[in-house]
Design a protein around this motif. Structure first.
Motif, PDB file in Angstrom:
ATOM      1  N   LEU A  30      -5.866  -0.845  -4.558  1.00 65.61           N
ATOM      2  CA  LEU A  30      -6.058  -2.008  -3.681  1.00 65.61           C
ATOM      3  C   LEU A  30      -6.411  -1.498  -2.295  1.00 65.61           C
ATOM      4  O   LEU A  30      -5.872  -0.473  -1.844  1.00 65.61           O
ATOM      5  N   LEU A  31      -7.302  -2.227  -1.606  1.00 66.57           N
ATOM      6  CA  LEU A  31      -7.701  -1.860  -0.249  1.00 66.57           C
ATOM      7  C   LEU A  31      -7.119  -2.847   0.752  1.00 66.57           C
ATOM      8  O   LEU A  31      -7.001  -4.045   0.464  1.00 66.57           O
ATOM      9  N   ASN A  32      -6.803  -2.354   1.934  1.00 63.69           N
ATOM     10  CA  ASN A  32      -6.269  -3.219   2.976  1.00 63.69           C
ATOM     11  C   ASN A  32      -7.388  -4.034   3.623  1.00 63.69           C
ATOM     12  O   ASN A  32      -8.569  -3.655   3.580  1.00 63.69           O
ATOM     13  N   ASP A  33      -7.032  -5.180   4.173  1.00 69.18           N
ATOM     14  CA  ASP A  33      -7.933  -5.946   5.040  1.00 69.18           C
ATOM     15  C   ASP A  33      -7.051  -6.718   6.010  1.00 69.18           C
ATOM     16  O   ASP A  33      -5.822  -6.690   5.901  1.00 69.18           O
ATOM     17  N   THR A  36      -6.116 -11.109   4.124  1.00 63.06           N
ATOM     18  CA  THR A  36      -5.311 -11.479   2.945  1.00 63.06           C
ATOM     19  C   THR A  36      -3.824 -11.460   3.337  1.00 63.06           C
ATOM     20  O   THR A  36      -3.377 -10.525   4.013  1.00 63.06           O
ATOM     21  N   THR A  37      -3.088 -12.473   2.930  1.00 67.57           N
ATOM     22  CA  THR A  37      -1.666 -12.515   3.302  1.00 67.57           C
ATOM     23  C   THR A  37      -0.873 -11.511   2.460  1.00 67.57           C
ATOM     24  O   THR A  37      -1.242 -11.186   1.323  1.00 67.57           O
ATOM     25  N   MET A  38       0.222 -11.055   3.050  1.00 69.65           N
ATOM     26  CA  MET A  38       1.103 -10.122   2.333  1.00 69.65           C
ATOM     27  C   MET A  38       1.653 -10.784   1.068  1.00 69.65           C
ATOM     28  O   MET A  38       1.749 -10.141   0.019  1.00 69.65           O
ATOM     29  N   VAL A  41      -0.864 -10.621  -1.781  1.00 71.98           N
ATOM     30  CA  VAL A  41      -0.983  -9.268  -2.361  1.00 71.98           C
ATOM     31  C   VAL A  41       0.220  -8.985  -3.272  1.00 71.98           C
ATOM     32  O   VAL A  41       0.055  -8.439  -4.372  1.00 71.98           O
ATOM     33  N   MET A  60       2.407  -3.068  -1.578  1.00 73.33           N
ATOM     34  CA  MET A  60       1.690  -3.882  -0.583  1.00 73.33           C
ATOM     35  C   MET A  60       1.844  -3.268   0.809  1.00 73.33           C
ATOM     36  O   MET A  60       0.855  -3.135   1.557  1.00 73.33           O
ATOM     37  N   VAL A  63      -0.215  -0.124   1.198  1.00 71.33           N
ATOM     38  CA  VAL A  63      -1.638  -0.431   1.414  1.00 71.33           C
ATOM     39  C   VAL A  63      -1.852  -0.919   2.852  1.00 71.33           C
ATOM     40  O   VAL A  63      -2.798  -0.500   3.538  1.00 71.33           O
ATOM     41  N   HIS A  64      -0.960  -1.783   3.311  1.00 68.10           N
ATOM     42  CA  HIS A  64      -1.050  -2.340   4.664  1.00 68.10           C
ATOM     43  C   HIS A  64      -1.029  -1.221   5.712  1.00 68.10           C
ATOM     44  O   HIS A  64      -1.774  -1.259   6.700  1.00 68.10           O
ATOM     45  N   LEU A  97      -9.740  -9.838  -0.344  1.00 73.02           N
ATOM     46  CA  LEU A  97      -9.053  -8.701  -0.976  1.00 73.02           C
ATOM     47  C   LEU A  97      -9.991  -7.917  -1.902  1.00 73.02           C
ATOM     48  O   LEU A  97     -10.664  -8.496  -2.756  1.00 73.02           O
TER      49      LEU A  97
HETATM   50  N1  TYC Z   1      -3.104  -6.321   6.141  1.00 71.20           N
HETATM   51  C1  TYC Z   1      -2.764  -7.607   5.573  1.00 71.20           C
HETATM   52  C2  TYC Z   1      -2.027  -8.441   6.638  1.00 71.20           C
HETATM   53  O1  TYC Z   1      -1.592  -7.912   7.652  1.00 71.20           O
HETATM   54  C3  TYC Z   1      -1.883  -7.470   4.337  1.00 71.20           C
HETATM   55  C4  TYC Z   1      -2.568  -6.773   3.207  1.00 71.20           C
HETATM   56  C5  TYC Z   1      -1.876  -5.799   2.480  1.00 71.20           C
HETATM   57  C6  TYC Z   1      -3.864  -7.093   2.849  1.00 71.20           C
HETATM   58  C7  TYC Z   1      -2.465  -5.151   1.412  1.00 71.20           C
HETATM   59  C8  TYC Z   1      -4.489  -6.442   1.776  1.00 71.20           C
HETATM   60  O2  TYC Z   1      -4.363  -4.865  -0.022  1.00 71.20           O
HETATM   61  C9  TYC Z   1      -3.776  -5.475   1.056  1.00 71.20           C
HETATM   62  N2  TYC Z   1      -1.899  -9.736   6.387  1.00 71.20           N
END
Ligand code: TYC
Length: 104
Positions: A30-33, A36-38, A41, A60, A63-64, A97
């Motif tokens: 999984l990639l962070n962005d 997308t809400t925690m 994920v 999660m 990744v965050h 995501l």
């Molecule tokens: N970074 C996102 C946030 O602060 C949370 C997040 C975690 C998004 C992991 C994608 O794969 C992910 N809401």
């Protein structure tokens, strides 16, 4: 029984076992962005990757904080299906995501 030689079958079976190669395995990541809400994920990790809640939260957060994290290791078809399922769920919920797979 005429023409039946039990020792012959056993030799054939041994040969088959030796020729069968283990399937290639793929890591699904999984990639962070920033959008997308925690909670979403964690939901994805629980439902698509069958993780218990505590492990889903741990992955999660990893990744965050680090940008990328391992969700599981699967054969190619299963990995492809997981990636597609994540993207479908994300699209339906309007999240960007991203999920990728790579050879082990
Ligand atoms: N970074 C996102 C946030 O602060 C949370 C997040 C975690 C998004 C992991 C994608 O794969 C992910 N809401």
């Amino acid at each position: 029984m005429a023409g039946y030689e039990p020792w012959y079958e056993e030799i054939e079976e041994t040969k088959t076992e030796k020729k069968t190669k283990p399937p290639r395995l793929y890591r699904v990541l999984l990639l962070n962005d920033d959008y997308t809400t925690m909670d979403f994920v964690v939901y994805v990790l629980e439902t698509v990757f069958n993780k218990p809640r505590d492990e889903a939260v741990r992955i999660m957060l990893h990744v965050h904080q680090r940008g990328v994290g391992l969700c599981g290791i699967y054969t190619r078809e299963i990995a492809e299906t997981k990636v597609n399922t994540v993207h479908e769920l994300a699209r339906k919920n309007n999240y960007p995501l991203k999920c990728i797979m790579e050879r082990e």
